[in-house]
Design an enzyme around this catalytic site. Structure first.
Site, PDB file in Angstrom:
ATOM      1  N   SER A  50       0.798  -1.227   0.000  1.00  9.72           N
ATOM      2  CA  SER A  50       0.000   0.000   0.000  1.00  9.72           C
ATOM      3  C   SER A  50       0.832   1.280   0.000  1.00  9.72           C
ATOM      4  O   SER A  50       0.324   2.345  -0.307  1.00  9.72           O
ATOM      5  CB  SER A  50      -0.936   0.024   1.205  1.00  9.72           C
ATOM      6  OG  SER A  50      -0.187  -0.094   2.397  1.00  9.72           O
ATOM      7  N   ASP A 354      -4.158   8.020   7.894  1.00  8.80           N
ATOM      8  CA  ASP A 354      -5.267   7.221   8.414  1.00  8.80           C
ATOM      9  C   ASP A 354      -4.865   6.324   9.580  1.00  8.80           C
ATOM     10  O   ASP A 354      -5.594   5.422   9.945  1.00  8.80           O
ATOM     11  CB  ASP A 354      -5.882   6.383   7.283  1.00  8.80           C
ATOM     12  CG  ASP A 354      -4.856   5.446   6.630  1.00  8.80           C
ATOM     13  OD1 ASP A 354      -3.708   5.379   7.117  1.00  8.80           O
ATOM     14  OD2 ASP A 354      -5.208   4.781   5.645  1.00  8.80           O
ATOM     15  N   HIS A 357      -1.219   4.660   6.994  1.00  6.33           N
ATOM     16  CA  HIS A 357      -0.505   5.242   5.844  1.00  6.33           C
ATOM     17  C   HIS A 357      -0.261   6.720   6.075  1.00  6.33           C
ATOM     18  O   HIS A 357      -0.910   7.338   6.913  1.00  6.33           O
ATOM     19  CB  HIS A 357      -1.341   5.041   4.576  1.00  6.33           C
ATOM     20  CG  HIS A 357      -1.778   3.619   4.387  1.00  6.33           C
ATOM     21  ND1 HIS A 357      -3.038   3.186   4.714  1.00  6.33           N
ATOM     22  CD2 HIS A 357      -1.094   2.545   3.931  1.00  6.33           C
ATOM     23  CE1 HIS A 357      -3.128   1.880   4.461  1.00  6.33           C
ATOM     24  NE2 HIS A 357      -1.968   1.472   3.994  1.00  6.33           N
TER      25      HIS A 357
END
Ligand SMILES: *[C@@H]1O[C@H](CO)[C@@H](O)[C@H](O)[C@H]1NC(C)=O
Ligand SMILES: *[C@@H]1O[C@H](CO)[C@@H](O)[C@H](O)[C@H]1NC(C)=O
Ligand SMILES: *[C@@H]1O[C@H](CO)[C@@H](O)[C@H](O)[C@H]1NC(C)=O
Ligand SMILES: *[C@@H]1O[C@H](CO)[C@@H](O)[C@H](O)[C@H]1NC(C)=O
Ligand SMILES: *[C@@H]1O[C@H](CO)[C@@H](O)[C@H](O)[C@H]1NC(C)=O
Ligand SMILES: *[C@@H]1O[C@H](CO)[C@@H](O)[C@H](O)[C@H]1NC(C)=O
Ligand SMILES: *[C@@H]1O[C@H](CO)[C@@H](O)[C@H](O)[C@H]1NC(C)=O
Length: 382
Positions: A50, A354, A357
């Site tokens: 990610s 968040d 990340h």
């Protein structure tokens, strides 16, 4: 591992900075003189998770398509206020790297209609370095399993991509390509921690994870890669999700930046092994192949050290911008994107987007530090 950024480095960073110009929206930062331009990369290929997925996860399965990453507020600071599958409010490090190379942003491999003339991105949010079956055996995987697209799957995609895009000698086409193998391998430790594995169990897994990454590097060398960046892990003890989970009243568990020492030590241990393995591989291929360790750990330490002068709010360095609850603005049952979860007024003043990340602002600064750190080894004067 203490980081001392020398005055000279500082001046270089500031001179890079002085080229920053704002285009159209304040999200689209571009450099007048991209700092990697002289490397003359014509393509970039990315494997990872990610931290660098630019849209594969949201295309590969329903799970991805309906994940928070597919909708706002993810992407709210991306050009045109658009969610793309990037796990951030805006651009990622790979985007800034592409811009610094003077190349367009990397398209995700899973976007069938995309243009791959300047490379492709195979990274998938949630991906691990070790194959999913092995992790399921060890009871170390995301629950529910979000993706099977581990490093070996991504390498298969890369192989079929090259088979279908270059007809004779691929290696000729890749002489001026930049490869990034990772960051990958951080997720098995995240999943392990979330599932109650002990530090000993996770530490014991390090050589296996490092080996699979090294094997991947050899595979991309086999495809014709000659310049390869292999990033390590961040100081994971500074991430709001893990700070929340391992919160303790024992003040000696925290370092000077209020990060959890044990978790950071796991990242240091892992990074050390990875660096050693890279050095050995570098020797084996010297002088044909350039391997570069991407020092995410020290880039992040630098960011923390200089946070206020870089515009971050000193009281929010460990808080999620998009999130709610607790000391770190993070609650795993009310994550960013869930109904009623607020977003901070100015994401550029937060490092964490968040809780897991980072924000575009953090990624921008990390990239500036990383490029400064890697440039001497990249041998771009040739
Ligand atoms: C982005 O779009 C959303 C939904 O359409 C809107 O609520 C938000 O205000 C927009 N943000 C910006 C920065 O334009
Ligand atoms: C992963 O692979 C297994 C076995 O092929 C399959 O049952 C499962 O649905 C896959 N999971 C995801 C998230 O794609
Ligand atoms: C690509 O071509 C090579 C050589 O023909 C072959 O060995 C390999 O399996 C192919 N890769 C994929 C993913 O089909
Ligand atoms: C820390 O101590 C306070 C007061 O003694 C207690 O309420 C709290 O639950 C403790 N937190 C943890 C994580 O142990
Ligand atoms: C507090 O944390 C430190 C560092 O993690 C550890 O060595 C020590 O045993 C802990 N003390 C208590 C009372 O748990
Ligand atoms: C480096 O490349 C040359 C020319 O292709 C080759 O002969 C040599 O074996 C390579 N060296 C290594 C260590 O792979
Ligand atoms: C970053 O922090 C270090 C250590 O405090 C300091 O020496 C350096 O000048 C700072 N750099 C910037 C760009 O603020």
């Amino acid at each position: 591992m203490t980081l001392t950024i020398k005055m000279l480095d500082l001046l270089q960073v500031l001179s890079i900075l002085s080229f920053l110009v704002l285009l159209k929206s304040n999200a689209q930062l571009m450099l007048e003189v991209p700092s990697l331009m002289k490397c003359k990369f014509d393509k970039i290929y990315q494997l990872g998770d990610s931290l660098s997925d630019t849209g594969n996860f949201i295309r590969e399965s329903f799970l991805g398509a309906f994940s928070p990453f597919a909708k706002l507020p993810y992407g709210q600071n991306f050009p045109q206020n658009k969610s793309t599958g990037r796990c951030s409010d805006g651009l990622l490090m790979i985007d800034f790297i592409a811009m610094e190379c003077g190349l367009p942003l990397l398209n995700p491999y899973k976007d069938q209609n995309a243009n791959f003339r300047h490379g492709a991105n195979f990274a998938v949010a949630g991906a691990t370095a070790l194959p999913a079956e092995i992790l399921i055996d060890k009871k170390i995987n995301s629950n529910p399993l979000v993706t099977n697209s581990s490093l070996s799957v991504q390498l298969d995609w890369m192989s079929s991509h090259f088979n279908s895009t270059c007809f004779l000698d691929c290696s000729k086409d890749l002489k001026k390509a930049l490869f990034l193998v990772g960051e990958i391998g951080g997720n098995e430790f995240n999943y392990g921690l979330l599932q109650g594995k002990t530090m000993e169990e996770l530490t014991a897994m390090v050589p296996e994870v490092v080996q699979i990454i090294i094997n991947a590097v050899e595979t991309v060398i086999g495809f014709g890669a000659v310049r390869i960046v292999i990033p390590g892990n961040f100081p994971i003890g500074c991430m709001p999700n893990l700070l929340t989970m391992f919160s303790t009243n024992n003040s000696t568990a925290y370092d000077e930046y209020h990060c959890l020492k044990d978790l950071n030590n796991l990242a240091i241990f892992y990074n050390h092994h990875l660096q050693k393995a890279i050095q050995e591989l570098e020797k084996a291929y010297y002088p044909n192949i350039t391997l570069i360790y991407g020092d995410y750990y020290n880039a992040y330490q630098w960011l923390l050290q200089n946070a206020t002068s870089l515009g971050f709010d000193k009281n929010s360095l460990q808080k999620a911008c998009c999130g709610i609850g607790g000391e770190y603005n993070y609650d795993k049952s009310r994550i960013c994107g869930a109904p009623g979860v607020p977003i901070c007024g100015n994401p550029a003043t937060y490092i964490s987007w968040d809780g897991v990340h980072l924000t575009q602002a953090a990624y921008k600064w990390l990239t500036i530090w990383l490029i400064d750190d890697m440039l001497p080894t990249l041998n771009c004067q040739l």
